[in-house]
Design a protein around this motif. Structure first.
Motif, mmCIF file in Angstrom:
data_model
loop_
_atom_site.group_PDB
_atom_site.id
_atom_site.type_symbol
_atom_site.label_atom_id
_atom_site.label_comp_id
_atom_site.label_asym_id
_atom_site.label_seq_id
_atom_site.Cartn_x
_atom_site.Cartn_y
_atom_site.Cartn_z
ATOM 1 N N ALA A 266 28.093 26.268 12.949
ATOM 2 C CA ALA A 266 27.609 25.476 11.984
ATOM 3 C C ALA A 266 26.206 24.729 12.074
ATOM 4 C CB ALA A 266 28.606 24.496 11.542
ATOM 5 N N ALA A 267 26.118 24.318 13.225
ATOM 6 C CA ALA A 267 24.764 23.656 13.734
ATOM 7 C C ALA A 267 23.653 24.571 13.845
ATOM 8 C CB ALA A 267 24.790 22.551 15.061
ATOM 9 N N GLU A 268 24.044 25.801 14.321
ATOM 10 C CA GLU A 268 22.856 26.754 14.273
ATOM 11 C C GLU A 268 22.493 27.266 12.938
ATOM 12 O OE1 GLU A 268 24.432 29.571 17.851
ATOM 13 O OE2 GLU A 268 24.440 30.709 15.725
ATOM 14 N N GLU A 269 23.231 27.318 11.905
ATOM 15 C CA GLU A 269 22.938 27.623 10.594
ATOM 16 C C GLU A 269 22.175 26.456 10.038
ATOM 17 O OE1 GLU A 269 26.456 27.663 7.818
ATOM 18 O OE2 GLU A 269 25.745 29.471 6.764
ATOM 19 N N ARG A 270 22.603 25.351 10.135
ATOM 20 C CA ARG A 270 21.837 24.168 9.693
ATOM 21 C C ARG A 270 20.370 24.162 10.074
ATOM 22 N NH1 ARG A 270 24.247 19.243 12.061
ATOM 23 N NH2 ARG A 270 23.122 20.120 13.829
ATOM 24 N N ASP A 271 20.432 24.090 11.600
ATOM 25 C CA ASP A 271 19.199 23.702 12.157
ATOM 26 C C ASP A 271 18.172 24.774 12.215
ATOM 27 O OD1 ASP A 271 20.435 21.432 13.010
ATOM 28 O OD2 ASP A 271 20.870 22.057 15.018
ATOM 29 N N ARG A 272 18.601 26.117 12.120
ATOM 30 C CA ARG A 272 17.740 27.098 11.870
ATOM 31 C C ARG A 272 17.152 27.407 10.585
ATOM 32 N NH1 ARG A 272 21.010 31.449 15.832
ATOM 33 N NH2 ARG A 272 20.341 30.547 17.746
ATOM 34 N N LEU A 273 17.851 26.828 9.561
ATOM 35 C CA LEU A 273 17.343 26.828 8.155
ATOM 36 C C LEU A 273 16.376 25.798 7.978
ATOM 37 C CD1 LEU A 273 17.608 28.505 5.776
ATOM 38 C CD2 LEU A 273 18.991 26.688 4.861
ATOM 39 N N LEU A 274 16.637 24.700 8.682
ATOM 40 C CA LEU A 274 15.906 23.520 8.543
ATOM 41 C C LEU A 274 14.395 23.913 9.379
ATOM 42 C CD1 LEU A 274 18.158 20.554 9.140
ATOM 43 C CD2 LEU A 274 17.021 20.835 7.038
ATOM 44 N N ALA A 275 14.424 24.475 10.570
ATOM 45 C CA ALA A 275 13.361 25.097 11.173
ATOM 46 C C ALA A 275 12.493 25.811 10.265
ATOM 47 C CB ALA A 275 13.957 25.499 12.533
ATOM 48 N N ALA A 276 13.064 26.804 9.615
ATOM 49 C CA ALA A 276 12.382 27.621 8.928
ATOM 50 C C ALA A 276 11.690 26.824 7.760
ATOM 51 C CB ALA A 276 13.289 28.756 8.341
ATOM 52 N N ALA A 277 12.369 25.874 7.328
ATOM 53 C CA ALA A 277 11.541 25.066 6.092
ATOM 54 C C ALA A 277 10.506 24.327 6.668
ATOM 55 C CB ALA A 277 12.640 24.031 5.782
ATOM 56 N N VAL A 278 10.608 23.845 8.059
ATOM 57 C CA VAL A 278 9.491 23.007 8.561
ATOM 58 C C VAL A 278 8.273 24.022 8.905
ATOM 59 C CG1 VAL A 278 8.790 21.851 10.746
ATOM 60 C CG2 VAL A 278 10.883 21.435 9.616
ATOM 61 N N VAL A 279 8.619 25.330 9.241
ATOM 62 C CA VAL A 279 7.694 26.290 9.402
ATOM 63 C C VAL A 279 6.654 26.552 8.290
ATOM 64 C CG1 VAL A 279 7.084 28.994 9.660
ATOM 65 C CG2 VAL A 279 8.557 27.508 11.321
ATOM 66 N N LEU A 280 7.532 26.603 7.131
ATOM 67 C CA LEU A 280 6.827 26.868 5.784
ATOM 68 C C LEU A 280 5.999 25.468 5.570
ATOM 69 C CD1 LEU A 280 9.241 28.745 3.641
ATOM 70 C CD2 LEU A 280 7.755 29.578 5.171
ATOM 71 N N HIS A 281 6.670 24.272 5.759
ATOM 72 C CA HIS A 281 5.934 23.087 5.584
ATOM 73 C C HIS A 281 4.537 23.024 6.229
ATOM 74 C CE1 HIS A 281 5.325 18.809 4.718
ATOM 75 N NE2 HIS A 281 5.645 18.419 5.983
ATOM 76 N N GLN A 282 4.623 23.217 7.516
ATOM 77 C CA GLN A 282 3.469 23.457 8.284
ATOM 78 C C GLN A 282 2.424 24.289 7.815
ATOM 79 O OE1 GLN A 282 5.223 24.064 11.946
ATOM 80 N NE2 GLN A 282 5.689 21.771 12.404
ATOM 81 N N ALA A 283 2.835 25.378 7.168
ATOM 82 C CA ALA A 283 1.833 26.358 6.621
ATOM 83 C C ALA A 283 1.445 25.908 5.159
ATOM 84 C CB ALA A 283 2.579 27.772 6.621
ATOM 85 N N GLY A 284 1.678 24.722 4.833
ATOM 86 C CA GLY A 284 1.537 24.369 3.722
ATOM 87 C C GLY A 284 2.181 24.922 2.416
ATOM 88 N N LEU A 285 3.448 25.448 2.513
ATOM 89 C CA LEU A 285 4.081 26.278 1.823
ATOM 90 C C LEU A 285 5.328 25.520 1.045
ATOM 91 C CD1 LEU A 285 3.785 29.723 3.347
ATOM 92 C CD2 LEU A 285 2.514 29.062 1.268
ATOM 93 N N ALA A 286 5.711 24.492 1.490
ATOM 94 C CA ALA A 286 6.988 23.806 1.261
ATOM 95 C C ALA A 286 6.795 22.384 1.519
ATOM 96 C CB ALA A 286 8.048 24.511 1.910
#
Lengths: 398, 398
Positions: free
Chosen positions: B196-216
């Protein structure tokens, strides 16, 4: 319906190759004729009245069903010679069979004194006599009185004959041990020959036991055997005047990866495939690929059997039934097939793949529709029959 | 329908214990509220509009579906907030989604550049913009762009955002690895917490990656997780402004023997059983019995999973979900369950047995009808929804 091609079908979809289907129907009909038995195919495999009509056109004497639902659906579709090859227990089932008996020559199986008494009481009270077969276990170990348990065979047969509501018309068996594969040192074909002989000889032996007890005479009892693997290797013979009278294979219309593994047919004889599409793919990190197909547990089922590899056999060239090299359906999710391909793959997103299922009999209840194809063209669409009681019940809640 | 009791039902039949169902619905709704996420239950488990309506009454924001068939069936039944949690590939699928988009707020998943381009071209040509989620693989290894593959995440998200026919509304994942059970030295509950933590943290990490790329930007992206085992152990958290916004468990309405084995629930939480009847029995020759039930592969499916025993868990006392002692459903035929009972058995021909299936999600497509029960009384009957295209197609061939 205008002309329609494979490329236009939704996925997952169950495809029947018409040429292979007809070849299978004719080959089994010929087998039955050759051995002097009637062919009463089991329609549980396809549940399609359209397909069953073809079976009758080719020469089948009637149909075999596994459930009262199937009996209702096929009688509603006009079938008049129906055998329920299942130990039929419960007044609710007898109640549903009653109206079918007005419209079809129906018979069913019994295998315990309890069920024999219940069935007889039910039909006798209504002034009816139901046609029943005593189920015999010829080595599978499932339902049926054991062929070598003379005491129970005689007791059950006598009880049926003395039951006012029942008429004993035959003995029926299913040598499901044909699906276990060869024993040590045996070839697959030898295993099928052995089981086919067991099924025949043990059913004949049971008939002889009843004969010796004064409960049966040759020519008066139907002796019904059946399974696709044993049907392919069945040869008839006479034992004290008794001969096998019919066989009830079901799967032979389609065959599948299990039948191929058992040596019951070749891959080229497999008429049913599940059409799937590539919806995603990714490298496996070891030089291979995961290719995700839109056919999973709810299309292929998770069934496996003797000698099957993974969850179905993906084809490279469906026309010739050539397998996709280096590919294996390694896992299933509900709506995903996880196909692993060693080395590179040319499969692209959206590409269509046909899969020979492990067990064709489980595809009909899941996909519920067949597309009949000749090459790339869809020439017919056959729906799985609904039991009339299901149709009624659903209608009443809408 | 007059009042009807368990003893009057045909077998096999799928039973829903209404009390347990409602408890499950409320418990999951409470979990979602507690963690500040919307609950968008996956209806693939039951395919029943009646049940989905109950889920909405309890507080679900909409529904999740796995196929276009399900989307059609549920939109036809009046559902207006529908997420297709599946990589949706093929113009034929987009064609079927178009009319649904007139009647429902519909979204679907994409996970490859090829599908993104095809979908965008389709919807842009028709002057439409489809709402899509980028699927992220958070460790299951199935569909979705890997959470740690920043290059592909950014490339796909950018491609969607630059696609005139698409609008990126979120990221979606399914941590199916929750079904693998504990790793060595880990307790089942710890395994579920870890995933459950993996699922949450990894999805949040993906969001952060998009954020850093100016996409989210936080608050603008839906972040959707989901599986029953992880939902039970999910806790939300904030990562650079992003939080999980919804969860999509499906199985929790029923639970099943797999969920019990995983530690996701107790046996008492299992709301779905398959009602079967004893149709035959025989001694096993070693002091035990084979008891044959009329529920086989076509009712229970052959699915197994981490920690399951045999093919379902037979109950001695359904009211308390007490298991039948010494009993195990050791094998299945298509219409037979082979239940082995060590020692003696009191089960008689015709007796009814309720079985908690290994995998509840496979019962709906096989049995296609649910009987909702309170104690021994049947209080409702719910049909599985048919896709409108199926209904149309079948009608056209009749």
């Amino acid at each position: 319906m205008g002309s329609r091609f494979l490329e236009q079908l939704p996925t997952p979809a169950a495809l029947i190759d018409r040429t292979r289907l007809l070849k299978n129907l004719r080959a089994m009909q010929q087998r039955a004729a050759q051995e002097g038995v009637a062919l009463r195919p089991h329609v549980k495999t396809h549940k399609s009245p359209d397909l069953a009509r073809l079976q009758q056109e080719v020469g089948a004497v009637g149909i075999t069903v596994a459930t009262v639902d199937e009996a209702e659906a096929f009688v509603a579709a006009g079938f008049t010679e129906v055998r329920l090859a299942y130990p039929t227990v419960g007044a609710d089932r007898y109640e549903r069979l009653l109206p079918l008996m007005e419209r079809a020559r129906l018979s069913f199986c019994l295998d315990t004194p309890e069920a024999i008494r219940e069935a007889s009481a039910f039909f006798a009270e209504r002034g009816r006599q139901a046609r029943v077969l005593l189920e015999v276990d010829t080595g599978f170990g499932r339902t049926g009185v054991r062929w070598d348990d003379a005491r129970h065979l005689v007791a059950c047969a006598r009880l049926i004959q003395e039951s006012p509501g029942l008429r004993l018309i035959g003995l029926l068996t299913h040598a499901g041990q044909a699906y276990h594969g060869p024993q040590s040192g045996e070839s697959p074909i030898d295993a099928l020959r052995r089981v086919a002989a067991e099924e025949r000889d043990r059913l004949l032996a049971a008939a002889v036991v009843l004969h010796q007890a004064g409960l049966a005479t040759p020519g008066q009892l139907e002796l019904s055997v059946g399974s696709t693997p044993t049907a392919h290797y069945f040869t008839n013979r006479t034992e004290q005047g008794f001969r096998i009278t019919e066989m009830r294979p079901g799967n032979y219309v389609f065959h599948d990866a299990m039948q191929v593994a058992l040596g019951s047919c070749t891959l080229d004889d497999c008429a049913l495939t599940v059409l799937a599409r590539v919806v995603s793919r990714k490298p496996d990190g070891r030089g291979g690929w995961w290719v995700f197909l839109d056919a999973g547990k709810k299309a292929l089922s998770t069934d496996q059997g003797y000698g099957t590899q993974g969850y179905g056999l993906p084809l490279y060239r469906p026309a010739s039934r050539t397998p996709l090299p280096h590919a294996r359906i390694a896992r299933l999710s509900e709506e995903h097939g996880w196909m692993h391909v060693r080395g590179g793959t040319t499969l692209q997103i959206g590409d269509r793949v046909q899969i020979v299922p492990n067990h064709a009999c489980l595809v009909a209840p899941l996909l519920r529709r067949f597309y009949v194809v000749e090459g790339d063209e869809v020439v017919a669409e056959w729906a799985v029959a609904e039991a009339s009681s299901v149709a009624r019940s659903v209608a009443s809640t809408c």
